[in-house]
Write a protein that holds these residues in place. Structure first.
Motif, PDB file in Angstrom:
ATOM      1  N   THR A  53       0.841  -1.194   0.000  1.00  0.00           N
ATOM      2  CA  THR A  53       0.000   0.000   0.000  1.00  0.00           C
ATOM      3  C   THR A  53       0.878   1.248   0.000  1.00  0.00           C
ATOM      4  O   THR A  53       2.103   1.159   0.031  1.00  0.00           O
ATOM      5  N   LEU A  54       0.214   2.400  -0.008  1.00  0.00           N
ATOM      6  CA  LEU A  54       0.924   3.674   0.142  1.00  0.00           C
ATOM      7  C   LEU A  54       0.909   4.156   1.586  1.00  0.00           C
ATOM      8  O   LEU A  54       1.219   5.316   1.864  1.00  0.00           O
ATOM      9  N   GLN A  55       0.562   3.275   2.518  1.00  0.00           N
ATOM     10  CA  GLN A  55       0.450   3.684   3.914  1.00  0.00           C
ATOM     11  C   GLN A  55       1.759   4.240   4.469  1.00  0.00           C
ATOM     12  O   GLN A  55       1.762   5.277   5.140  1.00  0.00           O
ATOM     13  N   THR A  56       2.866   3.547   4.215  1.00  0.00           N
ATOM     14  CA  THR A  56       4.134   4.036   4.777  1.00  0.00           C
ATOM     15  C   THR A  56       4.501   5.404   4.211  1.00  0.00           C
ATOM     16  O   THR A  56       5.054   6.243   4.919  1.00  0.00           O
ATOM     17  N   PHE A  57       4.193   5.633   2.931  1.00  0.00           N
ATOM     18  CA  PHE A  57       4.434   6.947   2.335  1.00  0.00           C
ATOM     19  C   PHE A  57       3.652   8.011   3.091  1.00  0.00           C
ATOM     20  O   PHE A  57       4.194   9.059   3.482  1.00  0.00           O
ATOM     21  N   ALA A  58       2.363   7.754   3.347  1.00  0.00           N
ATOM     22  CA  ALA A  58       1.520   8.720   4.040  1.00  0.00           C
ATOM     23  C   ALA A  58       1.962   8.911   5.486  1.00  0.00           C
ATOM     24  O   ALA A  58       1.993  10.035   5.994  1.00  0.00           O
ATOM     25  N   VAL A  59       2.307   7.819   6.160  1.00  0.00           N
ATOM     26  CA  VAL A  59       2.762   7.896   7.553  1.00  0.00           C
ATOM     27  C   VAL A  59       4.000   8.771   7.675  1.00  0.00           C
ATOM     28  O   VAL A  59       4.073   9.670   8.523  1.00  0.00           O
ATOM     29  N   MET A  60       4.979   8.526   6.807  1.00  0.00           N
ATOM     30  CA  MET A  60       6.227   9.276   6.881  1.00  0.00           C
ATOM     31  C   MET A  60       6.011  10.743   6.505  1.00  0.00           C
ATOM     32  O   MET A  60       6.596  11.647   7.104  1.00  0.00           O
ATOM     33  N   LEU A  61       5.174  10.982   5.506  1.00  0.00           N
ATOM     34  CA  LEU A  61       4.914  12.352   5.065  1.00  0.00           C
ATOM     35  C   LEU A  61       4.212  13.144   6.162  1.00  0.00           C
ATOM     36  O   LEU A  61       4.582  14.300   6.441  1.00  0.00           O
ATOM     37  N   ILE A  62       3.231  12.536   6.803  1.00  0.00           N
ATOM     38  CA  ILE A  62       2.516  13.215   7.888  1.00  0.00           C
ATOM     39  C   ILE A  62       3.475  13.512   9.038  1.00  0.00           C
ATOM     40  O   ILE A  62       3.462  14.613   9.609  1.00  0.00           O
ATOM     41  N   GLY A  63       4.314  12.558   9.393  1.00  0.00           N
ATOM     42  CA  GLY A  63       5.280  12.800  10.451  1.00  0.00           C
ATOM     43  C   GLY A  63       6.204  13.957  10.118  1.00  0.00           C
ATOM     44  O   GLY A  63       6.436  14.850  10.942  1.00  0.00           O
ATOM     45  N   ALA A  64       6.733  13.959   8.902  1.00  0.00           N
ATOM     46  CA  ALA A  64       7.679  15.000   8.486  1.00  0.00           C
ATOM     47  C   ALA A  64       7.030  16.371   8.396  1.00  0.00           C
ATOM     48  O   ALA A  64       7.666  17.395   8.674  1.00  0.00           O
ATOM     49  N   LEU A  65       5.753  16.425   8.035  1.00  0.00           N
ATOM     50  CA  LEU A  65       5.059  17.700   7.873  1.00  0.00           C
ATOM     51  C   LEU A  65       4.472  18.215   9.185  1.00  0.00           C
ATOM     52  O   LEU A  65       4.438  19.421   9.430  1.00  0.00           O
ATOM     53  N   TYR A  66       4.010  17.313  10.031  1.00  0.00           N
ATOM     54  CA  TYR A  66       3.293  17.711  11.239  1.00  0.00           C
ATOM     55  C   TYR A  66       4.216  17.897  12.448  1.00  0.00           C
ATOM     56  O   TYR A  66       3.833  18.548  13.406  1.00  0.00           O
ATOM     57  N   GLY A  67       5.415  17.303  12.405  1.00  0.00           N
ATOM     58  CA  GLY A  67       6.234  17.262  13.610  1.00  0.00           C
ATOM     59  C   GLY A  67       5.965  15.971  14.363  1.00  0.00           C
ATOM     60  O   GLY A  67       4.961  15.299  14.135  1.00  0.00           O
ATOM     61  N   TRP A  68       6.852  15.603  15.267  1.00  0.00           N
ATOM     62  CA  TRP A  68       6.788  14.255  15.827  1.00  0.00           C
ATOM     63  C   TRP A  68       5.572  14.028  16.719  1.00  0.00           C
ATOM     64  O   TRP A  68       4.944  12.963  16.663  1.00  0.00           O
ATOM     65  N   ARG A  69       5.169  15.024  17.502  1.00  0.00           N
ATOM     66  CA  ARG A  69       4.034  14.818  18.402  1.00  0.00           C
ATOM     67  C   ARG A  69       2.720  14.706  17.633  1.00  0.00           C
ATOM     68  O   ARG A  69       1.972  13.738  17.795  1.00  0.00           O
ATOM     69  N   LEU A  70       2.423  15.728  16.831  1.00  0.00           N
ATOM     70  CA  LEU A  70       1.156  15.752  16.114  1.00  0.00           C
ATOM     71  C   LEU A  70       1.114  14.665  15.045  1.00  0.00           C
ATOM     72  O   LEU A  70       0.059  14.094  14.762  1.00  0.00           O
ATOM     73  N   GLY A  71       2.269  14.353  14.450  1.00  0.00           N
ATOM     74  CA  GLY A  71       2.321  13.280  13.465  1.00  0.00           C
ATOM     75  C   GLY A  71       1.958  11.940  14.077  1.00  0.00           C
ATOM     76  O   GLY A  71       1.123  11.192  13.535  1.00  0.00           O
ATOM     77  N   ALA A  72       2.569  11.629  15.215  1.00  0.00           N
ATOM     78  CA  ALA A  72       2.264  10.366  15.896  1.00  0.00           C
ATOM     79  C   ALA A  72       0.814  10.338  16.363  1.00  0.00           C
ATOM     80  O   ALA A  72       0.128   9.301  16.252  1.00  0.00           O
ATOM     81  N   LEU A  73       0.317  11.470  16.870  1.00  0.00           N
ATOM     82  CA  LEU A  73      -1.074  11.539  17.329  1.00  0.00           C
ATOM     83  C   LEU A  73      -2.043  11.288  16.180  1.00  0.00           C
ATOM     84  O   LEU A  73      -3.055  10.591  16.338  1.00  0.00           O
ATOM     85  N   THR A  74      -1.737  11.857  15.015  1.00  0.00           N
ATOM     86  CA  THR A  74      -2.605  11.668  13.850  1.00  0.00           C
ATOM     87  C   THR A  74      -2.662  10.200  13.439  1.00  0.00           C
ATOM     88  O   THR A  74      -3.743   9.655  13.171  1.00  0.00           O
ATOM     89  N   VAL A  75      -1.511   9.544  13.410  1.00  0.00           N
ATOM     90  CA  VAL A  75      -1.478   8.130  13.042  1.00  0.00           C
ATOM     91  C   VAL A  75      -2.222   7.283  14.079  1.00  0.00           C
ATOM     92  O   VAL A  75      -2.955   6.361  13.737  1.00  0.00           O
ATOM     93  N   MET A  76      -2.056   7.610  15.364  1.00  0.00           N
ATOM     94  CA  MET A  76      -2.754   6.861  16.400  1.00  0.00           C
ATOM     95  C   MET A  76      -4.265   7.079  16.319  1.00  0.00           C
ATOM     96  O   MET A  76      -5.043   6.161  16.602  1.00  0.00           O
TER      97      MET A  76
END
Length: 200
Positions: A53-76
């Protein structure tokens, strides 16, 4: 001097500066990120035991764009939606069964990888340095494969886990990392253009 300070501040708050935004902005970012993760799940090539899937692409992009806290929160948040049965995972799947099956290790790894991408991006491994952004994305993809394969090994054995849960995804991980780095570079460029328009 002000431009340098502004760029440093943006980096410290994540490339989009979301850490400095209001709660409403952050809530909207989480919602949009969850939607992006769901859409990335639907771009799927069925494989056994783990689909591509493209999940890892989206996960990494969200982390890089949102910052580590908000990125992890979004994925959770997205994983929470899956856990309660919403059809947000690959193939439109959802429910707690996904968290005990072959893909469970990869799902658990996702917020950790988003946090890693965000942490590195906030330290300059972002679109302003595309090669470092690529390495950032690649490290996250490798971490996901390692954690996912560790879980898979408990189910089908180490050799099968590597053959079915790591090897088929290596080339895709490199390609998705390159795509992520290019995306970050383009977004940074557009952000710089908007900043220049605002200063004009």
């Amino acid at each position: 001097m002000n431009d340098a300070r502004s760029a440093t501040q943006l980096s410290a708050n994540g490339p989009l500066g979301l850490s400095a935004r209001s709660g409403a902005w952050k809530f909207a970012a989480v919602v949009l990120g969850s939607l992006l993760l769901t859409l990335s799940s639907y771009v799927s090539v069925p494989m056994i035991p783990v689909p591509v899937t493209l999940q890892t692409f989206a996960v990494m992009l969200i982390g890089a764009l949102y910052g580590w806290r908000l990125g992890a929160l979004t994925v959770m948040t997205w994983l929470g939606q899956a856990a309660v049965g919403l059809p947000v995972l690959a193939g439109g799947n959802g429910g707690w069964v996904a968290f005990v099956g072959p893909t469970a290790g990869y799902l658990v790894a996702f917020p950790l990888c988003a946090a890693l991408a965000g942490w590195l991006a906030q330290r300059g491994w972002n679109g302003r340095r595309p090669w470092l952004a690529f390495v950032n994305m690649l490290l996250g993809n490798l971490a996901c494969l390692i954690i996912g394969a560790a879980w898979l090994a408990a189910l089908i054995g180490p050799q099968q886990a590597i053959a079915l849960g790591v090897t088929p995804f290596l080339v895709g991980g490199v390609l998705k990392s390159a795509l992520g780095a290019v995306t970050l570079k383009l977004l940074e460029r557009e952000q710089d253009r908007n900043r220049l328009r605002g200063d004009a």
